[in-house]
Design a protein around this motif. Sequence first.
Motif, PDB file in Angstrom:
ATOM      1  N   PRO A   1       0.802  -1.232   0.000  1.00 46.37           N
ATOM      2  CA  PRO A   1       0.000   0.000   0.000  1.00 46.37           C
ATOM      3  C   PRO A   1       0.829   1.273   0.000  1.00 46.37           C
ATOM      4  O   PRO A   1       0.281   2.361  -0.209  1.00 46.37           O
ATOM      5  N   LEU A   2       2.130   1.167   0.228  1.00 50.56           N
ATOM      6  CA  LEU A   2       2.990   2.346   0.206  1.00 50.56           C
ATOM      7  C   LEU A   2       3.697   2.500  -1.131  1.00 50.56           C
ATOM      8  O   LEU A   2       4.594   3.333  -1.260  1.00 50.56           O
ATOM      9  N   LEU A   3       3.284   1.714  -2.124  1.00 52.79           N
ATOM     10  CA  LEU A   3       3.758   1.948  -3.485  1.00 52.79           C
ATOM     11  C   LEU A   3       3.023   3.147  -4.061  1.00 52.79           C
ATOM     12  O   LEU A   3       1.887   3.439  -3.673  1.00 52.79           O
ATOM     13  N   GLU A   4       3.659   3.811  -5.000  1.00 51.87           N
ATOM     14  CA  GLU A   4       3.083   5.026  -5.565  1.00 51.87           C
ATOM     15  C   GLU A   4       1.867   4.758  -6.442  1.00 51.87           C
ATOM     16  O   GLU A   4       1.063   5.655  -6.702  1.00 51.87           O
ATOM     17  N   SER A   5       1.713   3.525  -6.900  1.00 54.03           N
ATOM     18  CA  SER A   5       0.617   3.178  -7.797  1.00 54.03           C
ATOM     19  C   SER A   5       0.257   1.717  -7.602  1.00 54.03           C
ATOM     20  O   SER A   5       1.110   0.893  -7.246  1.00 54.03           O
ATOM     21  N   GLN A   6      -1.015   1.394  -7.865  1.00 55.33           N
ATOM     22  CA  GLN A   6      -1.459   0.014  -7.842  1.00 55.33           C
ATOM     23  C   GLN A   6      -1.576  -0.569  -9.253  1.00 55.33           C
ATOM     24  O   GLN A   6      -2.172  -1.632  -9.450  1.00 55.33           O
ATOM     25  N   ASP A   7      -1.024   0.138 -10.230  1.00 56.75           N
ATOM     26  CA  ASP A   7      -0.972  -0.392 -11.579  1.00 56.75           C
ATOM     27  C   ASP A   7      -0.124  -1.670 -11.579  1.00 56.75           C
ATOM     28  O   ASP A   7       0.995  -1.666 -11.056  1.00 56.75           O
TER      29      ASP A   7
ATOM     30  N   ASP B   1       1.745  -3.260 -13.734  1.00 52.20           N
ATOM     31  CA  ASP B   1       3.109  -3.152 -14.267  1.00 52.20           C
ATOM     32  C   ASP B   1       4.011  -2.378 -13.320  1.00 52.20           C
ATOM     33  O   ASP B   1       5.191  -2.714 -13.148  1.00 52.20           O
ATOM     34  N   PHE B   2       3.461  -1.328 -12.700  1.00 50.98           N
ATOM     35  CA  PHE B   2       4.260  -0.548 -11.752  1.00 50.98           C
ATOM     36  C   PHE B   2       4.651  -1.410 -10.556  1.00 50.98           C
ATOM     37  O   PHE B   2       5.791  -1.358 -10.079  1.00 50.98           O
ATOM     38  N   ILE B   3       3.708  -2.208 -10.059  1.00 52.02           N
ATOM     39  CA  ILE B   3       3.999  -3.083  -8.917  1.00 52.02           C
ATOM     40  C   ILE B   3       5.113  -4.059  -9.273  1.00 52.02           C
ATOM     41  O   ILE B   3       6.079  -4.216  -8.525  1.00 52.02           O
ATOM     42  N   ARG B   4       4.989  -4.710 -10.416  1.00 54.68           N
ATOM     43  CA  ARG B   4       6.018  -5.674 -10.827  1.00 54.68           C
ATOM     44  C   ARG B   4       7.387  -5.012 -10.967  1.00 54.68           C
ATOM     45  O   ARG B   4       8.403  -5.542 -10.499  1.00 54.68           O
ATOM     46  N   ASN B   5       7.406  -3.859 -11.616  1.00 59.03           N
ATOM     47  CA  ASN B   5       8.683  -3.162 -11.818  1.00 59.03           C
ATOM     48  C   ASN B   5       9.311  -2.760 -10.490  1.00 59.03           C
ATOM     49  O   ASN B   5      10.532  -2.866 -10.302  1.00 59.03           O
TER      50      ASN B   5
ATOM     51  N   GLN C   1      -3.605  -4.587  -5.056  1.00 63.60           N
ATOM     52  CA  GLN C   1      -3.397  -5.667  -6.028  1.00 63.60           C
ATOM     53  C   GLN C   1      -2.500  -6.752  -5.422  1.00 63.60           C
ATOM     54  O   GLN C   1      -1.352  -6.955  -5.833  1.00 63.60           O
ATOM     55  N   TRP C   2      -3.043  -7.487  -4.471  1.00 61.88           N
ATOM     56  CA  TRP C   2      -2.235  -8.442  -3.728  1.00 61.88           C
ATOM     57  C   TRP C   2      -1.728  -9.590  -4.591  1.00 61.88           C
ATOM     58  O   TRP C   2      -0.595 -10.048  -4.437  1.00 61.88           O
ATOM     59  N   GLU C   3      -2.562 -10.076  -5.485  1.00 66.65           N
ATOM     60  CA  GLU C   3      -2.144 -11.221  -6.294  1.00 66.65           C
ATOM     61  C   GLU C   3      -0.976 -10.855  -7.205  1.00 66.65           C
ATOM     62  O   GLU C   3      -0.027 -11.627  -7.366  1.00 66.65           O
ATOM     63  N   VAL C   4      -1.022  -9.658  -7.768  1.00 64.91           N
ATOM     64  CA  VAL C   4       0.094  -9.176  -8.586  1.00 64.91           C
ATOM     65  C   VAL C   4       1.367  -9.080  -7.745  1.00 64.91           C
ATOM     66  O   VAL C   4       2.456  -9.488  -8.171  1.00 64.91           O
TER      67      VAL C   4
END
Length: 335
Positions: free
Chosen positions: A209-215, A217-221, A264-267
């Motif tokens: 939840p402290l990532l800048e985006s829940q997109d 691709d952004f999460i993976r990167n 996006q927990w599964e991602v």
Amino acid sequence: MKLSLDVIGYGGYFTAPGEKLGLEEAIKRAAKTGYDAACIYAHRPLGFPMDLDTERRKKIVDLYQELELEMGAVVCCTNFMQGNHVLLYPQEKEIMYVKECIKMAKEMGSGIVRILSAFYGYFQNPHASTGYGFPAFESRSKRVSRAEDWLEAWHEVRSGLTEVAQYAEEQGILLALQTHPEILGNNDEALEILNEVNVPSLKIGLDLPLLESQDPDFIRNTVHKMKDHMVYSHTISLAKNQTIGGAPYSWEEVAPGSEKDPMQWEVFIQALKEINYEGLLSAEICSPVVVKGHKLGSLKTIDERYAESLEYMKGLLLKHDCYTGQKDISHSERK
């Protein structure tokens, strides 16, 4: 990956008056619920190092063994900024405190101490206090306009982090630095300060939840950027509340997988598996717990939320074949 309970939820910080437990009782709740490990929140009334002498620490270690629980991280809430008066020394006290937490972690068999760079505010507007492009730590001035106050704060924090990281290195303990405003406004800044400190013991605690985006691709990167640095993670979800017209006006903490959970927990889990992350996913409850009737929750509420989080996260880990714990919930409840 294994599932841990951070006992902070039982400290009474965000529940109704009197609804709190001591450290040992909180650890027992973690085992009863079915977690693989319990993390010690290193503050009163739970696990403040000065309150845990050698004899009590030994008894707590024995309790973990009796409950078949792993020792999780020692979790600190820290601010390495210096004070606003020449005769105030908060950074020195923080350094002393973190060193005591490192000593306690080593004595009790925990390999990780979670820290924050600074806790000046909490998810404030990027232009907080009229800063010109960067958060301001002083009243409006030329220094603020040139971001010199922010740069000064950054270097103060970096200096404090370097000192505790060097001590942790000597003691064989890893520090999990959690990205958190105001100094570390995003995860790239967390990596930047790691590079500037350049001490191997300083690692990253990455929370979804402290990532800048829940997109996705952004999460993976982001996760892949952290491959060589990530040693810890909290599983907590934040939901935005919106006014008429859709403007966000507040946020609240919700259990992972619950109806209001936007994360996006599964991602995230898939990305962690891709980088071979083998650490803890630690459930946390660290903001006001408001329940039906607009009142603060009870210990029963905390129990329910930790159990809900465990069920959801364990289901995901099993689905993606990356759960390495041995806990069986029904077995734990019978103990």
